[in-house]
Structure formats: C-alpha cells, structure tokens
Design an enzyme around this catalytic site. Structure first.
Site, PDB file in Angstrom:
ATOM      1  N   LYS A 197      -3.578  -2.074  15.814  1.00 25.97           N
ATOM      2  CA  LYS A 197      -3.140  -1.291  16.976  1.00 25.97           C
ATOM      3  C   LYS A 197      -4.301  -1.119  17.932  1.00 25.97           C
ATOM      4  CE  LYS A 197       0.376   1.599  14.939  1.00 25.97           C
ATOM      5  NZ  LYS A 197       0.109   1.704  13.504  1.00 25.97           N
ATOM      6  N   LYS A 237      -5.357  10.816   1.098  1.00 25.82           N
ATOM      7  CA  LYS A 237      -5.522   9.445   1.604  1.00 25.82           C
ATOM      8  C   LYS A 237      -6.787   8.896   0.942  1.00 25.82           C
ATOM      9  CE  LYS A 237      -6.877   7.181   5.872  1.00 25.82           C
ATOM     10  NZ  LYS A 237      -7.372   7.474   7.224  1.00 25.82           N
ATOM     11  N   ASP A 243     -17.392   5.118  13.835  1.00 25.77           N
ATOM     12  CA  ASP A 243     -16.140   5.105  13.068  1.00 25.77           C
ATOM     13  C   ASP A 243     -15.628   3.675  12.906  1.00 25.77           C
ATOM     14  OD1 ASP A 243     -13.765   5.527  11.805  1.00 25.77           O
ATOM     15  OD2 ASP A 243     -13.018   7.037  13.203  1.00 25.77           O
ATOM     16  N   VAL A 299      -5.542   0.280   2.921  1.00 21.36           N
ATOM     17  CA  VAL A 299      -5.737  -1.170   2.763  1.00 21.36           C
ATOM     18  C   VAL A 299      -6.919  -1.416   1.823  1.00 21.36           C
ATOM     19  CG1 VAL A 299      -6.453  -3.274   3.979  1.00 21.36           C
ATOM     20  CG2 VAL A 299      -4.666  -1.800   4.950  1.00 21.36           C
ATOM     21  N   ASP A 353     -11.746  -0.565   5.605  1.00 27.26           N
ATOM     22  CA  ASP A 353     -10.895  -1.761   5.409  1.00 27.26           C
ATOM     23  C   ASP A 353     -11.667  -3.037   5.744  1.00 27.26           C
ATOM     24  OD1 ASP A 353      -8.890   0.071   4.902  1.00 27.26           O
ATOM     25  OD2 ASP A 353      -7.709  -0.403   6.698  1.00 27.26           O
ATOM     26  N   GLU A 358       0.825  -1.219   0.000  1.00 26.38           N
ATOM     27  CA  GLU A 358       0.000   0.000   0.000  1.00 26.38           C
ATOM     28  C   GLU A 358       0.857   1.266   0.000  1.00 26.38           C
ATOM     29  OE1 GLU A 358      -1.547   1.816   3.499  1.00 26.38           O
ATOM     30  OE2 GLU A 358      -1.302  -0.028   4.665  1.00 26.38           O
TER      31      GLU A 358
HETATM   32  N1  PSU Z   1      -3.154   1.447  10.836  1.00 24.68           N
HETATM   33  C1  PSU Z   1      -1.835   1.415  11.025  1.00 24.68           C
HETATM   34  N2  PSU Z   1      -1.023   1.950  10.083  1.00 24.68           N
HETATM   35  C2  PSU Z   1      -1.522   2.523   8.944  1.00 24.68           C
HETATM   36  C3  PSU Z   1      -2.920   2.559   8.746  1.00 24.68           C
HETATM   37  C4  PSU Z   1      -3.702   2.007   9.710  1.00 24.68           C
HETATM   38  O1  PSU Z   1      -1.384   0.895  12.027  1.00 24.68           O
HETATM   39  O2  PSU Z   1      -0.757   3.029   8.103  1.00 24.68           O
HETATM   40  C5  PSU Z   1      -3.490   3.163   7.478  1.00 24.68           C
HETATM   41  C6  PSU Z   1      -3.745   2.062   6.433  1.00 24.68           C
HETATM   42  O3  PSU Z   1      -3.546   2.593   5.140  1.00 24.68           O
HETATM   43  C7  PSU Z   1      -5.210   1.758   6.652  1.00 24.68           C
HETATM   44  C8  PSU Z   1      -5.752   3.118   6.962  1.00 24.68           C
HETATM   45  O4  PSU Z   1      -5.854   1.171   5.550  1.00 24.68           O
HETATM   46  O5  PSU Z   1      -4.760   3.747   7.757  1.00 24.68           O
HETATM   47  C9  PSU Z   1      -7.071   3.067   7.698  1.00 24.68           C
HETATM   48  O6  PSU Z   1      -7.597   4.356   7.822  1.00 24.68           O
HETATM   49  P1  PSU Z   1      -9.057   4.558   8.415  1.00 24.68           P
HETATM   50  O7  PSU Z   1      -8.997   4.101   9.843  1.00 24.68           O
HETATM   51  O8  PSU Z   1      -9.329   6.019   8.289  1.00 24.68           O
HETATM   52  O9  PSU Z   1      -9.974   3.695   7.604  1.00 24.68           O
HETATM   53 MN    MN Z   2     -12.543   6.040  10.057  1.00 26.26          MN
END
Ligand code: PSU
Ligand code: MN
Length: 304
Positions: free
Chosen positions: A160, A87, A139, A107, A143, A25
């Site tokens: 995490k 993003k 939220d 992802v 993914d 990615e």
């Molecule tokens: N979690 C991590 N490292 C990351 C991401 C998530 O520990 O780099 C990034 C990845 O690209 C993931 C995205 O797909 O953040 C998810 O963002 P959101 O929670 O806004 O969907």
């Molecule tokens: Mn989100």
C-alpha cells in the site's frame, strides 16, 4: 523438531508426501479486518486453496504454541478476540512463548513459522515495508528483514502507498530479494494494479514463478521471494480516491504522534474508515486472488 511447534496433522501429512501446502497469516484476521468478515474471509481463503489443489496452513500463536495449521475453532477464536491478540513480530516471540500467550502472526512471523514447519509458499494481502518519512522515523517493517533471510515465497498484492514504495524496493534490492510481478511490469499498489515503480521481473505463469523459486532454493540462497499479484481489475479502486484516503490517514497518524507497531494497524483502519466498505471488499478479493496463485504455484513447485 522444534518443541514449540505444532503442525496440524493434515499439513504434516501433505508435507511428508510432497503435496502442496500454502501458509496464511493471522494478523490479517485479528488486526486487519472486523469480525465476522475476518473469520468468513479466513475460512473462505482456506477453501480457495483447497479448490486449487493445495492444503492451507493458517499460522498463529495460541497459548504459546506455534501453530502451522489452525482449526476452524482457532480461526474463530482469533477473529473474535481481534485486537486483544498481540500483533506478533520476530521480537515478540520469546516473551509470548514463555508466557504461553496468543499472537497474531505478521508476514515476518508467518514466514518464520512456515519455514520451521517446512512450508515454502505463503499467501497474504499486503506486506510491511519502508514507511514514508523513514529517513527520520527509521520505521522499516521487520517483514523486509525476514524476506532477506528466510527462504519462503510471499504472494501478495504489492504494498500500500502508506509505505514509500520506492524505498521499499531499494531495501529489498539491498537484501537480495527478487521482486516478481505476476503478469505485470509495474509494482502493484494493493488497491490498484499499478504504481509508478517497476518490479524486477515479470513472470506470467505459476510454473515460471515456481521455476525461479526452485532455482533460488537450489542455489541455497537464504532469502525469500516476493511475488506481487495485481488486484483483479473489477475490484481495483480509483487511484485518486484511495490515494487521497491514504494521504489523509498518514497526515492524521503524524498529527496524533502514532508510532511503532501501532502505525500500520492505525493507517489500515483509518483508510477503511474513510473509504467505507469499498476498500474492505477489495481487500478480501485480492487475498482470494493471491490464495489462488499461491496454491497453483505451490502445486507447480511440488513437480520440480
Ligand atoms: N499491510 C497491509 N495489510 C496488513 C499488514 C500490512 O496492507 O494486514 C500487516 C501484515 O501482517 C504485515 C504487518 O506483516 O501488518 C506489518 O506491520 P509493520 O508495518 O508494523 O511491520
Ligand atoms: Mn513499523
């Protein structure tokens, strides 16, 4: 062939000859790490995939083109431009493509573009999931939806604990996504090898992981598979230190009213700030580790 998609010649050649390919990615490059470590890491990950017998395909959106396989120059460009690159999740694709803009693939969009190109294995660091407090904020990362509908294997180091790991697992179960622990029964929590939660199945070799994914595909099941690979022992962090940093980051995000697509990048940056270089090095090492497993698994998959 999708008229927005560019498959790099080396990637196309490997796919045509049933040789292993591993997708990577680009949000991790533009938003996940500072320059120049982001570019160094992205190039090193590609090298590791090659050393382990597969062809790397870094995925991104450049000038409105869906790239399955980025050049060194593309990676340098994305790394330097950093946070100025949008993003890009699933909902961002229509406008970015129409505008011929750039996008760092999460992802979600990496899975989508990998699938369009015919790539079935993808390595990353961590995935998005159900955020803490999602009962009120709603939220939940796109993914998880993507894992429920796109047949790509995602090799990561777990999630995490900025996320609610228990709710993330519930969501994946609802959507029929198998959560595999590589050599572990405990769901890895990115910086640490264990969490309070269990994976669905423990598998111990790349061949076993490939066999499970092969069966899933032969059945024609539409979703993906989540392979969680614990961070190598020597780079894992003290749970007390990292969990305190995560709690502080979550509290600050709440106090500042951070929401939407900014939440994850804000929390990741904050944790890095609090823990200093330690977490960055752990982050880099676990991505290397996932790249090795993904390349080996992709190679086994080609034998089936
Ligand atoms: N979690 C991590 N490292 C990351 C991401 C998530 O520990 O780099 C990034 C990845 O690209 C993931 C995205 O797909 O953040 C998810 O963002 P959101 O929670 O806004 O969907
Ligand atoms: Mn989100």
């Amino acid at each position: 062939m999708n008229r927005y998609l560019d498959i790099a010649p080396e990637v196309a050649e490997a796919l045509a000859n049933h040789k292993p390919v591993v997708a990577l990615e680009s949000t991790i490059i533009s938003h996940g790490m500072p320059y120049p470590q982001n570019v160094e890491t992205a190039l090193k990950v590609e090298e590791i995939i090659r050393e382990n017998g597969a062809v790397p395909a870094t995925i991104a959106i450049i000038g409105g083109r869906l790239k399955a396989g980025c050049s060194k120059e593309d990676i340098e460009y994305l790394g330097k431009k950093g946070l100025a690159v949008t993003k890009a999740s699933r909902r961002d694709l229509p406008v970015l493509l129409a505008r011929k803009a750039d996008g760092a693939t999460t992802v979600t969009t990496t899975m989508m573009i990998a699938h369009m190109a015919g790539i079935s294995v993808f390595a990353t660091g961590g995935i998005g999931g159900v955020h803490r407090g999602a009962e009120t904020t709603m939220d939940i990362s796109a993914d998880l939806e993507e894992l429920g509908q796109t047949p790509v294997m995602v090799v990561c180091a777990g999630a995490k604990s900025i996320l609610d790991l228990g709710l993330t697992l519930e969501y994946l179960e609802t959507h029929g996504v198998p959560v595999i622990g590589y050599g572990t029964e405990s769901l890895p929590a990115f910086y640490t090898r264990e969490s309070a939660f269990k994976v669905d199945y423990r598998l111990d070799t790349p061949a076993e992981v490939a066999a499970a994914f092969h069966a899933q595909r032969e059945l024609g099941l539409k979703g993906g598979m989540l392979v969680t690979n614990p961070i190598p022992e020597e780079y894992s962090m003290d749970p007390a230190v990292i969990n305190k940093a995560i709690d502080d980051a979550v509290a600050e995000a709440e106090a500042k009213g951070i929401h939407g697509k900014e939440t994850t990048p804000f929390l990741l940056a904050k944790i890095k700030e609090i823990t200093g270089g330690d977490s960055l090095n752990s982050n880099i090492q676990l991505v290397f580790n996932n790249a090795r497993l993904a390349a080996k698994t992709a190679s086994e998959l080609c034998r089936l």
